[in-house]
Design an enzyme around this catalytic site. Structure first.
Site, PDB file in Angstrom:
ATOM      1  N   HIS A 489       0.829  -1.204   0.000  1.00 23.92           N
ATOM      2  CA  HIS A 489       0.000   0.000   0.000  1.00 23.92           C
ATOM      3  C   HIS A 489       0.871   1.266   0.000  1.00 23.92           C
ATOM      4  O   HIS A 489       0.752   2.121  -0.873  1.00 23.92           O
ATOM      5  CB  HIS A 489      -0.929  -0.014   1.222  1.00 23.92           C
ATOM      6  N   GLU A 490       1.743   1.348   0.972  1.00 25.76           N
ATOM      7  CA  GLU A 490       2.580   2.553   1.081  1.00 25.76           C
ATOM      8  C   GLU A 490       3.510   2.679  -0.115  1.00 25.76           C
ATOM      9  O   GLU A 490       3.798   3.775  -0.591  1.00 25.76           O
ATOM     10  CB  GLU A 490       3.381   2.555   2.389  1.00 25.76           C
ATOM     11  N   HIS A 493       1.747   4.349  -2.945  1.00 27.83           N
ATOM     12  CA  HIS A 493       1.812   5.817  -2.820  1.00 27.83           C
ATOM     13  C   HIS A 493       3.196   6.309  -3.255  1.00 27.83           C
ATOM     14  O   HIS A 493       3.324   7.320  -3.931  1.00 27.83           O
ATOM     15  CB  HIS A 493       1.591   6.244  -1.367  1.00 27.83           C
ATOM     16  N   HIS A 496       3.630   6.500  -6.930  1.00 28.74           N
ATOM     17  CA  HIS A 496       2.900   7.689  -7.406  1.00 28.74           C
ATOM     18  C   HIS A 496       3.784   8.931  -7.288  1.00 28.74           C
ATOM     19  O   HIS A 496       3.868   9.750  -8.188  1.00 28.74           O
ATOM     20  CB  HIS A 496       1.623   7.846  -6.572  1.00 28.74           C
TER      21      HIS A 496
HETATM   22 ZN   LIG Z   1      -3.113   5.205   1.688  1.00 36.68          ZN
END
Ligand SMILES: [Zn+2]
Length: 694
Positions: A489-490, A493, A496
């Site tokens: 998940h991290e 990010h 991104h």
């Molecule tokens: Zn998040």
């Protein structure tokens, strides 16, 4: 000389952590705020007519150094804080608030912005520049820049009232939560509760100078009780206490505050020219309008409800076997846990040996390589704020230029990429283990955004901070499956942020609409459930044995356990939130309003003595007003994006290339446009339903 105000004489101008002293911060902030204010003054006092370049662009690039120091300071205040840093934060925060409100209330500045905005057709702006202009203008207008003086004063008053009332709401909810406790002396009443939780209850009692056990309404105390306690009467009692919080007419009652808060929000919306607060909020979201959100929630409701009902039937059958004919909400967690245990029980300890941190990290690095051509090289030349931190140079392998491909391939066939076709894409910091100065949870942040200035593409400095199981003398760090998904998940990010390729820092990387920002992170989590990929890295740290198929199956199945019920719960909150912020004038009786809104999503009989609105802090205290839908919205986005990968092959290079365009565009385009360019259509609710219910 203050090291923070100088140009950092370090590799890639990364923060000189080892040489920063706490006493450097406050003077640096003061100096850089005044420097930034001078930049704003220079824009305002420019004797030339306002233009896009001398006003909008100049504003976007202003305060660069202040941003860098703010990032360093606040990132460290989360990851490596101390009493001293917290003290400094108390002094710095009001200075920064004052600085930003000086800008947003600067009329001369707004007049220049408005002139450029009104004459925008004459500038021949590209898409990103138009977005910057629109967002800059809207930002001022939404803070009241177009209002006359008396309305400006009104808005200021409303904002102040709102912040006081929201704070009060939160304080009441917290106080009500803390006011209750259940003292239990007969251990038989705690049958079914695991030993570790019992210990916790005993400790809680001891802290209150009581014998026996104490259960509270704090999550880590309340949730296990509702999940494991065999004693149905006590579950009922606890659930009632929980549902009556701030709804009992007592000193912490929140019902009147709710009415005041939604009325203030409505006044604010009307003052700024909107029909209601939801219109005001959603204008700046991917979803754009309340109608779109309500349609979305209702579509999902219609389609998910049969699955939820089926799940409840299964639980009711279990309860019936125990002689319970009228299953209630307070029985749900208890029977759900029984069912989960019977069907998919696996415990973290069984899985952890297959997920040593280094293997999991190699897997995400490998994934980023395969999908986006990123390469990670650990380096020791970049300064760290703690010895647990690791630093990486991240390179992007340049794709060969098409026009040269035929010519080049004759000579370069089978050659490994050399540094010549690699370009530094980002600096990455990883900081995985808990320690005293680190707050709980996991997050991605940046020390510096990407932007392009004077033709130079300045690359971002990204950081991931987690609280994973620590290595011991004999064992490496072994992750629970939930920690594995957290890292993905991290890292989503982080990708991104690292792929960002825009011109302006405030449209770069993760600076996107609020209901779009969780797409890249949740998207990457999907890979954790792909057996072919999982098997490439889930290997026993001692024996190298690949995670067995039956365990992989259990992981997949348990992911969707009670998904229908959970979905309806979320939809209920989402619809209630939208109702409060689209129809505030219909709110006379909180309980009646709530019941009417949640009647379609409630799966158990409604208790006349309880309500959830008085503790719905997400929307009455936090920033989720007219935004609760975004949890499900983001899930549809990531399920639909990943469905496209599954249709074309999860490592399909063309699909990955299209997705990379979406990721690197940051906030420069409308998110729905970006999404449609990638996917070929708007996100479909069916993708989430298919993932959740097969
Ligand atoms: Zn998040």
């Amino acid at each position: 000389m203050n090291i923070l105000t100088q140009n950092f004489n370090t590799p890639y101008h990364t923060p000189p952590f080892e040489n920063i002293k706490n006493e450097d911060y406050l003077p640096a902030f003061k100096e850089l705020i005044s420097e930034s204010e001078k930049e704003i003054d220079a824009i305002v006092n420019n004797s030339e007519e306002p233009t896009f370049k001398n006003t909008i662009e100049a504003l976007a690039y202003s305060g660069e150094k202040l941003d860098v120091v703010s990032n360093i300071f606040f990132n460290l205040n989360s990851a490596e804080t101390s009493d001293e840093l917290q003290q400094i934060a108390q002094e710095v925060s009001p200075l920064l608030t004052e600085y930003s409100s000086k800008i947003s209330q600067n009329e001369a500045l707004f007049n220049r912005i408005k002139k450029v905005y009104d004459e925008k057709s004459k500038y021949n702006l590209n898409e990103e520049q138009q977005m910057l202009l629109d967002e800059t203008y809207k930002g001022f207008v939404r803070s009241g820049a177009l209002l006359n003086d008396s309305d400006k004063e009104k808005l200021k008053q409303i904002n102040m009232d709102l912040s006081v009332k929201s704070l009060q709401f939160g304080q009441n909810a917290l106080a009500a939560n803390n006011a209750y406790f259940k003292h239990i002396t007969n251990k038989e009443d705690l049958a079914g509760i695991p030993d570790a939780i019992l210990e916790q209850y005993a400790e809680e009692a001891k802290e209150r100078n009581l014998d026996g056990y104490v259960v509270t309404l704090q999550y880590p105390s309340y949730v296990p009780f509702m999940t494991y306690a065999d004693n149905r009467e006590l579950r009922k009692e606890l659930a009632l206490a929980n549902g009556k919080k701030s709804f009992d007419g007592g000193e912490f009652d929140n019902q009147n505050l709710i009415k005041k808060i939604i009325s203030l929000k409505q006044q604010k919306a009307e003052l700024l020219g909107y029909k209601n607060y939801a219109d005001y909020v959603l204008e700046e979201r991917m979803a754009k309008s309340p109608i779109k959100v309500i349609e979305f929630l209702n579509e999902l409701l219609t389609k998910a409800k049969p699955y939820a009902q089926k799940e409840i039937e299964e639980l009711k059958a279990l309860a019936k076997a125990d002689g319970i004919e009228d299953m209630q909400g307070y029985d749900h967690s208890f029977y759900a846990e029984k069912l989960r245990k019977a069907k998919y029980d696996f415990n973290d300890e069984e899985l952890k040996p297959y997920f040593p941190l280094n293997q999991v990290q190699d897997a995400v690095f490998g994934l980023a390589n395969q999908l986006f051509g990123l390469e990670f090289k650990e380096v020791n030349t970049i300064q760290k704020y703690h010895s647990d931190v690791q630093t990486y140079e991240v390179y992007e392998i340049q794709e060969p230029r098409t026009e040269n491909q035929v010519f080049d391939s004759a000579q370069t066939d089978n050659q490994q990429p050399t540094t010549d076709n690699r370009q530094l894409k980002a600096i990455l910091y990883t900081d995985y283990f808990p320690r005293k100065g680190k707050r709980a949870g996991a997050w991605m942040t940046s020390y510096k955004n990407q932007f392009t200035k004077d033709g130079e593409n300045s690359r971002p400095h990204i950081s991931i901070v987690c609280n994973f199981s620590k290595p011991t003398k004999d064992t490496p760090s072994l992750l629970t499956f939930q920690e594995v998904t957290t890292l993905f998940h991290e890292f989503g990010h982080a990708i991104h942020g690292m792929l960002a390729n825009t011109q302006y820092p405030n449209l770069s990387g993760t600076s996107v609409k609020w209901d779009f920002v969780e797409l890249p992170s949740q998207f990457l989590e999907n890979f954790c459930y792909e057996p072919e990929f999982l098997k490439t890295f889930a290997k026993h740290y001692k024996t190298g044995e690949v995670l067995p198929n039956d365990k992989i199956e259990k992981i997949e199945q348990s992911k969707n356990f009670m998904e229908g019920y959970q979905t309806l719960r979320q939809l209920g909150f989402g619809l209630l939130d939208m109702a409060y912020h689209t129809h505030p004038k219909d709110v006379n009786d909180i309980k009646a309003f709530e019941d009417a809104q949640t009647s379609k999503t409630s799966l158990y009989p409604v208790n006349p003595e309880t309500a959830m609105s008085p503790t719905f802090s997400h929307i009455f205290q936090g920033g989720y007003s007219a935004g609760y839908y975004s949890y499900k919205w983001a899930e549809v986005l990531d399920a639909d994006a990943f469905a496209y990968f599954k249709e074309t092959g999860i490592f399909n290079p063309e699909t990955a290339a299209k997705y990379k365009v979406l990721l690197s565009s940051g906030g420069t385009k409308d998110p729905m446009e970006l999404y449609k360019n990638f996917r070929g259509s708007e996100p479909k609710v069916e993708s989430l339903l298919k993932r959740a219910f097969g």
